[in-house]
Motif scaffolding. Structure first.
Motif, PDB file in Angstrom:
ATOM      1  N   PRO A 158      -0.356 -77.032  10.061  1.00  0.00           N
ATOM      2  CA  PRO A 158       0.066 -76.533   8.750  1.00  0.00           C
ATOM      3  C   PRO A 158       1.577 -76.644   8.591  1.00  0.00           C
ATOM      4  O   PRO A 158       2.339 -76.333   9.509  1.00  0.00           O
ATOM      5  N   ASP A 207      -2.409 -73.433  15.134  1.00  0.00           N
ATOM      6  CA  ASP A 207      -1.533 -73.717  13.997  1.00  0.00           C
ATOM      7  C   ASP A 207      -0.059 -73.801  14.398  1.00  0.00           C
ATOM      8  O   ASP A 207       0.787 -74.064  13.546  1.00  0.00           O
ATOM      9  N   GLN A 209      -2.817 -76.542   4.807  1.00  0.00           N
ATOM     10  CA  GLN A 209      -4.082 -76.542   5.526  1.00  0.00           C
ATOM     11  C   GLN A 209      -4.049 -77.383   6.787  1.00  0.00           C
ATOM     12  O   GLN A 209      -4.988 -77.372   7.572  1.00  0.00           O
TER      13      GLN A 209
END
Length: 602
Positions: A407, A86, A413
């Motif tokens: 993200p 992420d 998401q």
């Protein structure tokens, strides 16, 4: 030949030569192979070039970015670091070019500087009404204009009163029988006392034995006449107000406190303030009273400061501006971060945290915010002291994260996107919906499903909005020169918009809006009259509102506000970055005139 092989030295030499020959064949790598290996390694190391501001750009050789014209930098693909899926990694060159700056999260005692605006007013407790204690006709006004200074006992007016004549006659009759009927005599005197005749006046009537047809009205207080209610010849009844007299030796300074400010204000807080009409003089006082209720129309409560005014410099209705340095009750050693570090999505507030290590690696994190402290925010959760966060260039980091499918602010998401978050990216024509909302709620933007807004265009519109806010603040100061300078900055921002980033209907709509924006801003920049500038500003605000509703902004909240008094009572709109009303059409004259009509969340 046999003799040759029988020589053992020659035979050993031949074996050694054959061994070297076969070893060279089996173990020597060709120069072409080695060159190919090194070329491949070099290509893997720096064969892809990208833009620091537009990470979606990928080139096989150095050059300039086709969007912004910046020099491309090599993409670091072989750092050897195991990244969080992420997180997003920047090169050091990209961080410098994008002007990304970080700072450590620290804890401190939160102090907020609350700016307040208000007016000087007379102390209500020192305002007295001068009334007619006897009915009659005003024969003469000795104080005949507002603003005149009076002293206690000074004659204000002369009244002719038939009732007073009758009462004097009764007194003179009772004087004859006061020895035998003292009760009647005292009752006649008391009647005159109730009409505010002094003891010396009553004795003068007794001694003269004559009735006075006219009676003087004396002032009961020192002060300034703030209202005159009668004229010569007016007939007044008992209790009618003739004048209002205010003692201005002590005045009130009434500050407007908005709902969001009340949490920082308490009785006893020190207020440092200045008066617009008295530059260079600083005043201070303590808050003596805060209204217990909020005005339902203006949405403000009054915070009162009481101050001595022996010199008489402070006059009612003077404009003042003050600052309160407020410590939040019960909040000590709280985490505080700069306002520039926070990205808003409506309901969520996020920051980018720098991961430990030498390479610049950032990861988005949702946080909880407390009260705003000027240009800072208090953090309630989501961060720890000592963590390093992005304080400048957060939008650049977020844009890179969106384009990498990580993200991000509007896409928590993750997933690839090439347009504004919240817009439909599919070409699905089966949907029955003709519009979609970027934010749920009554004030959301509605865009056609097939409309694609390039992120770079949105950032350019953001720049126009930022320059517009500076222009709006210049109008609040009513400074023609500052307005013209700010208008030129807005004009430059409009000129930097690349219409090629839009296609189809979006392109046509922007061409129409931008043409009108340029007309209005040119009028503002070329005019020397603040009235003409404000008229054009009203039109510019309307077209900018249309642009924001059509194309959206990135991570900003705007307040669409309205004043009904401008444009010859037709009203005018403007957009503010704060919900506090600061009217650009009247400036300090009517600073708080207006209301918020719509909240624009992006």
């Amino acid at each position: 030949m046999k003799n040759i092989f029988s020589n053992k030295f020659l035979r050993y030499g031949l074996f050694i030569a054959l061994g070297l020959f076969f070893g060279w064949i089996f173990f020597h790598s060709s120069p072409k192979t080695e060159d190919g290996h090194h070329h491949s390694a070099e290509e893997n190391k720096s064969g892809i070039w990208t833009c620091a501001m537009h990470p979606q750009i990928r080139k096989s050789e150095p050059g300039k970015c086709p969007i912004c014209g910046m020099e491309l930098i090599p993409l670091n693909q072989s750092s050897g670091i195991s990244l969080d899926p992420d997180a997003i990694q920047f090169t050091k060159e990209a961080v410098q070019l994008a002007n990304v700056q970080t700072s450590a999260v620290t804890s401190k005692n939160p102090v907020n500087e609350v700016r307040l605006y208000g007016k000087v007013q007379a102390d209500e407790r020192l305002v007295q009404s001068q009334v007619a204690y006897i009915p009659g006709r005003i024969e003469k006004l000795l104080v005949n204009f507002t603003g005149e200074t009076v002293r206690k006992g000074q004659t204000l007016a002369v009244i002719y009163s038939p009732e007073l004549i009758t009462a004097q006659q009764e007194l003179l009759e009772t004087v004859k029988t006061k020895q035998s009927q003292p009760e009647i005599y005292e009752a006649a005197k008391e009647k005159l006392h109730q009409w505010k005749l002094t003891e010396s006046q009553i004795i003068a009537i007794e001694n003269s034995g004559k009735v006075k047809t006219n009676m003087e009205v004396a002032s009961t207080a020192n002060g300034v006449v703030t209202s005159r209610r009668v004229n010569n010849g007016d007939y007044v009844s008992q209790g009618s107000v003739l004048y209002e007299v205010s003692d201005l030796s002590r005045v009130w300074v009434q500050f407007d406190a908005y709902e969001s400010d009340l949490q920082f204000l308490n009785k006893g807080n020190k207020v440092d303030f200045t008066v617009q009409a008295l530059p260079g003089i600083n005043y201070s006082g303590n808050i003596a009273f805060i209204d217990p209720s909020i005005d339902p129309v203006t949405r403000i409560a009054k915070a009162r400061v009481e101050i001595n005014n022996q010199g008489g410099k402070l006059k009612p209705e003077m404009f003042v501006s003050g600052i309160v340095k407020a410590n939040l009750a019960g909040d000590k050693d709280k985490l505080v971060i700069p306002r520039s570090a926070v990205l808003w999505t409506g309901k969520r507030s996020v920051v980018y945290v720098k991961m430990p290590g030498k390479d610049p690696v950032f990861k988005i994190r949702e946080i909880g915010l407390g009260p705003q402290l000027g240009n800072s925010y208090m953090v309630t959760d989501g961060l720890k002291e000592g963590e390093e966060i992005v304080t400048e260039g957060a939008f650049s980091v977020d844009a890179a994260a969106q384009l990498e499918g990580k993200p991000s602010m509007m896409n928590p998401q993750g997933g690839k996107t090439n347009t504004m978050p919240g817009m439909d990216m599919s070409d699905d024509t089966k949907s029955d919906k003709s519009n979609m909302n970027t934010n749920k709620g009554d004030n959301s933007i509605k865009m056609p499903l097939k409309t694609k807004i390039n992120m770079d265009f949105t950032m350019q519109l953001n720049n126009i909005f930022d320059q517009y806010i500076i222009l709006k603040d210049a109008f609040i100061k009513s400074d023609v020169k500052q307005v013209k300078q700010a208008a030129q900055k807005v004009h430059q921002a409009l000129g930097k918009v690349d219409m090629k980033l839009l296609t189809g209907d979006a392109n046509m709509k922007w061409m129409d809006i931008s043409d009108n924006l340029n007309k209005q801003i040119n009028t503002i920049a070329s005019s020397d009259k603040i009235e003409d500038q404000r008229s054009a500003f009203s039109g510019f605000s309307d077209y900018l509102y249309s642009a924001i509703k059509a194309f959206g902004l990135m991570g900003k909240t705007g307040y669409y506000q309205f004043c009904p008094m401008t444009n010859n009572q037709k009203g005018g709109y403007w957009i503010s970055e704060s919900k506090t009303i600061r009217n650009p059409y009247f400036g300090e004259k009517m600073l708080d005139c207006g209301e918020t009509k719509e909240i624009l969340n992006y």
